[in-house]
Each structure stands twice: as structure tokens, then as C-alpha cells.
Scaffold this active site. Structure first.
Site, PDB file in Angstrom:
ATOM      1  N   GLN A  98      36.472  49.124  45.804  1.00  0.00           N
ATOM      2  CA  GLN A  98      37.136  48.990  44.511  1.00  0.00           C
ATOM      3  C   GLN A  98      36.421  49.877  43.491  1.00  0.00           C
ATOM      4  O   GLN A  98      35.219  49.740  43.272  1.00  0.00           O
ATOM      5  CB  GLN A  98      37.159  47.549  44.009  1.00  0.00           C
ATOM      6  CG  GLN A  98      38.059  47.422  42.772  1.00  0.00           C
ATOM      7  CD  GLN A  98      38.083  46.034  42.180  1.00  0.00           C
ATOM      8  OE1 GLN A  98      37.070  45.551  41.705  1.00  0.00           O
ATOM      9  NE2 GLN A  98      39.247  45.399  42.183  1.00  0.00           N
ATOM     10  N   TYR A 179      39.810  45.794  31.924  1.00  0.00           N
ATOM     11  CA  TYR A 179      38.891  46.926  31.994  1.00  0.00           C
ATOM     12  C   TYR A 179      39.599  48.208  31.566  1.00  0.00           C
ATOM     13  O   TYR A 179      40.704  48.163  31.024  1.00  0.00           O
ATOM     14  CB  TYR A 179      38.266  47.000  33.390  1.00  0.00           C
ATOM     15  CG  TYR A 179      37.414  45.793  33.703  1.00  0.00           C
ATOM     16  CD1 TYR A 179      36.315  45.474  32.901  1.00  0.00           C
ATOM     17  CD2 TYR A 179      37.715  44.951  34.772  1.00  0.00           C
ATOM     18  CE1 TYR A 179      35.539  44.343  33.165  1.00  0.00           C
ATOM     19  CE2 TYR A 179      36.942  43.820  35.044  1.00  0.00           C
ATOM     20  CZ  TYR A 179      35.862  43.523  34.227  1.00  0.00           C
ATOM     21  OH  TYR A 179      35.100  42.404  34.480  1.00  0.00           O
ATOM     22  N   ARG A 226      44.816  47.459  41.843  1.00  0.00           N
ATOM     23  CA  ARG A 226      44.890  46.042  41.494  1.00  0.00           C
ATOM     24  C   ARG A 226      45.382  45.915  40.064  1.00  0.00           C
ATOM     25  O   ARG A 226      44.882  46.592  39.156  1.00  0.00           O
ATOM     26  CB  ARG A 226      43.516  45.386  41.630  1.00  0.00           C
ATOM     27  CG  ARG A 226      43.591  43.854  41.638  1.00  0.00           C
ATOM     28  CD  ARG A 226      42.233  43.228  41.756  1.00  0.00           C
ATOM     29  NE  ARG A 226      42.335  41.866  42.313  1.00  0.00           N
ATOM     30  CZ  ARG A 226      41.455  40.909  42.102  1.00  0.00           C
ATOM     31  NH1 ARG A 226      40.382  41.137  41.339  1.00  0.00           N
ATOM     32  NH2 ARG A 226      41.602  39.709  42.633  1.00  0.00           N
ATOM     33  N   GLY A 321      39.574  34.800  46.876  1.00  0.00           N
ATOM     34  CA  GLY A 321      38.329  35.178  46.244  1.00  0.00           C
ATOM     35  C   GLY A 321      37.221  34.195  46.544  1.00  0.00           C
ATOM     36  O   GLY A 321      36.528  34.309  47.550  1.00  0.00           O
ATOM     37  N   ARG A 322      37.046  33.197  45.665  1.00  0.00           N
ATOM     38  CA  ARG A 322      35.931  32.259  45.811  1.00  0.00           C
ATOM     39  C   ARG A 322      35.859  31.565  47.172  1.00  0.00           C
ATOM     40  O   ARG A 322      34.757  31.309  47.660  1.00  0.00           O
ATOM     41  CB  ARG A 322      35.950  31.236  44.682  1.00  0.00           C
ATOM     42  CG  ARG A 322      35.533  31.840  43.344  1.00  0.00           C
ATOM     43  CD  ARG A 322      35.143  30.784  42.336  1.00  0.00           C
ATOM     44  NE  ARG A 322      34.650  31.382  41.109  1.00  0.00           N
ATOM     45  CZ  ARG A 322      33.935  30.734  40.208  1.00  0.00           C
ATOM     46  NH1 ARG A 322      33.649  29.462  40.383  1.00  0.00           N
ATOM     47  NH2 ARG A 322      33.521  31.354  39.116  1.00  0.00           N
TER      48      ARG A 322
END
Length: 383
Positions: A98, A179, A226, A321-322
Site C-alpha cells: 500500500q 490522506y 483503496r 482488518g483487526r
């Protein structure tokens, strides 16, 4: 009818199942933002995922926004990433890098020479970042000059080449979570009056230049992006017409025939229904002339939700994810409907092996050893 556990080919990539390990910032890079031996072990342990998207890697020193995050611009970083990708490949895994530029979500203490972070705007975000002092408010940014923008494109292009040279199978551009790319996309942030601000056609200009340059450099069939159309993280307030913005962006990017689109539905790590958005319409735009690209969905998916999404055709792959943090063998736990271990929130960011590589597999295996050891010498030499 496809299942979550079937193999899939997308672009030039082939995955052995449709379970994706989402990018997860863990702040464990070493001195000079170089990946470590511990990171190689961490990714190898999770390489049963159909696809691993690496933690975000800053494309230049100016792109860094958090302490101890890895870069992908120096020779030492590239050598260290080769050990990580080799460890994943030795276990039959697939991994893409990424690529990250945080823009205004940074602090002067993390910037070269203590300079101001750069962005589409000179307005400070109401957000925090992780520095040597812990969590601090982000710093006031400087708006990029028009003549600096080709350099940003070139940096993304070079980072993509660096990723391939480091053994990654492809790249995912981080266009989400407030971002730099979203700082240009959303009119709630972008207040420019030049050709990169104002109307939607102007605000998508820099992201399209970045994606076009990367596709030309390494091939669109190894490139993805993404997106988080409505996520409010990092002070990314809602665009005045999020659906129109992302529909337009998809129409422009689709002719590139990217390998995949990775979409965060709702608020990142939060409510999926925060704001009304037609993700199905966005997917149909992507699939309209591009059946071999993968539509990857993310955010709060349970086992049954993921199985249903793939079976119904609403998604080609599902990112977790987590759950991958505390379940290195997540693929098998999902396959056999085994219970999931919970995350130790106190060890999420920074530190060593605790809460990183010491989560056990539910079924005894040697997933945490073997291939990584054969790459230890290479990595230690690189660091």
C-alpha cells in the site's frame, strides 16, 4: 456461484481464496523507517490470506505521518521489504504494497527539517497523529504549489516501481481515510482555485494522474486503489456530492482496467450506515467494461456477511482488518467457523512481539516458523 474460499484471478494476480488481509498500521518499523525481522514473521504468519495488502508505506520522507511506519523509498527499505515479500511467497502467499502519502495528517517532528506537512490546502485538520510524545494534534500544513504536483505524481510512480523491485506482487494506492489523495478529492478539504480545485473534474485530476502514471510504470493489472467515499476519519468531512464525485472518478479510472478496487463501506472501523451511499452502483460502474477486476469490500464484515457478499456477487473478495491482528490463521477460522480471538488494544501501535507475532493459531501448526527463518539473514543484512 463463487464462495469465499474459492480461488480467484484478477488482473495478472491469482489468489487461493477471496479473503484479504486489509492494510494495518502497527508502528513497528525500525530505525530510518526500515522493515524488521519481526515484520517478516508477522506477515508470514498471515500468508494464508488470498491477498495481503501491506501496512501503508510512505513514498517519501515528506509522506510520513506517524512514528515507526515503514517507507518504500530508500535502498535499505527496499532490501528489507524483499525479505518480507520472500517470506510471504515461500508460504504460497500473495502480497501487494500500500503506497501512502498522508498529506496534512502529520506533525512537524516527523517531517524532514521540521518543515510543515503538505496538502491540497493550508487548513489544519482536526486530527491527531502518533509521535515520539504519543498522540499529538497534527500540524498546520502548507498548500502544494502548482509546480510541485508533477513531483508528487513522480514519487508515487517511483514508489510503485520500488514495490515491484522489492518483490511485491502489485500495489494498492491509499486513496482513503482523509490522506493526501482524499485531500484533493473532497470539496470539504480541497479549497484550491487552480486546475486542481473547484469542480469535480479538477479535484479528480491529481488522483487520476497518479493512477495513470503507476499503471504505465508497472501495469494496471498489478495496480489497485483503496477508497472510502464517506468515511469521516482524519477530519475528512463529507463531500457535497460524494456519490457524484466517486461515480465520476470511477468512470475516469475504469478505462485503465485496474486489478482491483478496495472500498471501505461507511466509517472506517465504525458504523457502516453512517451516510447513505450506493456502493452497488459504484461496483456496477467498475464492472461495466471490466469483468476481470476484483471488487473488494471492507468494514465490519462478519463471516456470514462475507460469505453472502461473495455468493451473491456483491463482492469478489472481502477484506478483514483487526480480526487478522489477533487471528493469524483467520482463513481457517472462517472456513471452519471457529471462534475468533480478541485484539489486545494496548499493543496495537508500537512495541515488539507482544500483541504482534505472539497470537496463537486455533489449530496447532508451524505457521509462525519455517520460511521466515530462511530470510532472517537477508533482512538483518539489509537493516
Amino acid at each position: 456461484m463463487s464462495t469465499l474460499f474459492d480461488p480467484i484471478r484478477f488482473g495478472s494476480l491469482s489468489a487461493r481464496n477471496r479473503i484479504v488481509m486489509a492494510p494495518l498500521t502497527r508502528n513497528r518499523a525500525g530505525r530510518l523507517q526500515v522493515p524488521t525481522v519481526l515484520m517478516a514473521r508477522y506477515y508470514e504468519q498471515r500468508s494464508s490470506a488470498g491477498l495481503i495488502v501491506s501496512e501503508a508505506a510512505q513514498i517519501t520522507p515528506e509522506a510520513q505521518g506517524y512514528r515507526d511506519t515503514p517507507g518504500i523509498y530508500s535502498s535499505a527499505q527496499l532490501s528489507a521489504w524483499r525479505a518480507v515479500t520472500s517470506a510471504v511467497h515461500a508460504n504460497g502467499g500473495l502480497i501487494v504494497a500500500q503506497l501512502w502519502h498522508v498529506g496534512r495528517i502529520s506533525h512537524v517532528s516527523l517531517q524532514p527539517h521540521g518543515q510543515a506537512p503538505i496538502s491540497s490546502t493550508a487548513r489544519r485538520a482536526d486530527a491527531k497523529t502518533f509521535t515520539t510524545n504519543g498522540f499529538e494534534d497534527v500540524s498546520l500544513p502548507r498548500a502544494l504549489r502548482l509546480d510541485e504536483l508533477p513531483g508528487i505524481v513522480a514519487q508515487f510512480r517511483q514508489a510503485a516501481r520500488n514495490a515491484i523491485d522489492s518483490g511485491f506482487d502489485g500495489v494498492e494506492v491509499h486513496g482513503a481515510n482523509g490522506y493526501l489523495i482524499e485531500q484533493f478529492l473532497r470539496d470539504s478539504i480541497n479549497d484550491r482555485t487552480d486546475v486542481y480545485g473547484g469542480p469535480v473534474a479538477n479535484r479528480v485530476r491529481l488522483p487520476m494522474e497518479i493512477m495513470t502514471a503507476i499503471a504505465a510504470e508497472i501495469g494496471a493489472d498489478r495496480t489497485g486503489i483503496r477508497l472510502s467515499p464517506v468515511s469521516p476519519v482524519n477530519d475528512a468531512r463529507q463531500d457535497s456530492d460524494a456519490q457524484g464525485l466517486f461515480n465520476h472518478f470511477m468512470d475516469l479510472v475504469n478505462p485503465l482496467h485496474l486489478a482491483f478496487i478496495h472500498v471501505i463501506e461507511g466509517a472506517t472501523a465504525g458504523p457502516r450506515d453512517l451516510v447513505a451511499f450506493d456502493y452497488a452502483a459504484l461496483r456496477l460502474r467498475f464492472k461495466r467494461d471490466h469483468q476481470d477486476g476484483a471488487w473488494i469490500v471492507n468494514n465490519g464484515y462478519t463471516r456470514q456477511m462475507a460469505i453472502s457478499a461473495v455468493a451473491s456477487g456483491a463482492a469478489d473478495m472481502v477484506a478483514f482488518g483487526r480480526p487478522f491482528i489477533s487471528n493469524p490463521d483467520l482463513v481457517n477460522r472462517l472456513r471452519f467457523d471457529e471462534p475468533l480471538a480478541t485484539v489486545d488494544a494496548t499493543t496495537l501501535y508500537g512495541g515488539g512481539a507482544a500483541g504482534y507475532t505472539d497470537y496463537p493459531a486455533f489449530v496447532a501448526s508451524d505457521a509462525g516458523s519455517g520460511p521466515v527463518e530462511s530470510h532472517r539473514t537477508l533482512l538483518e543484512t539489509a537493516v
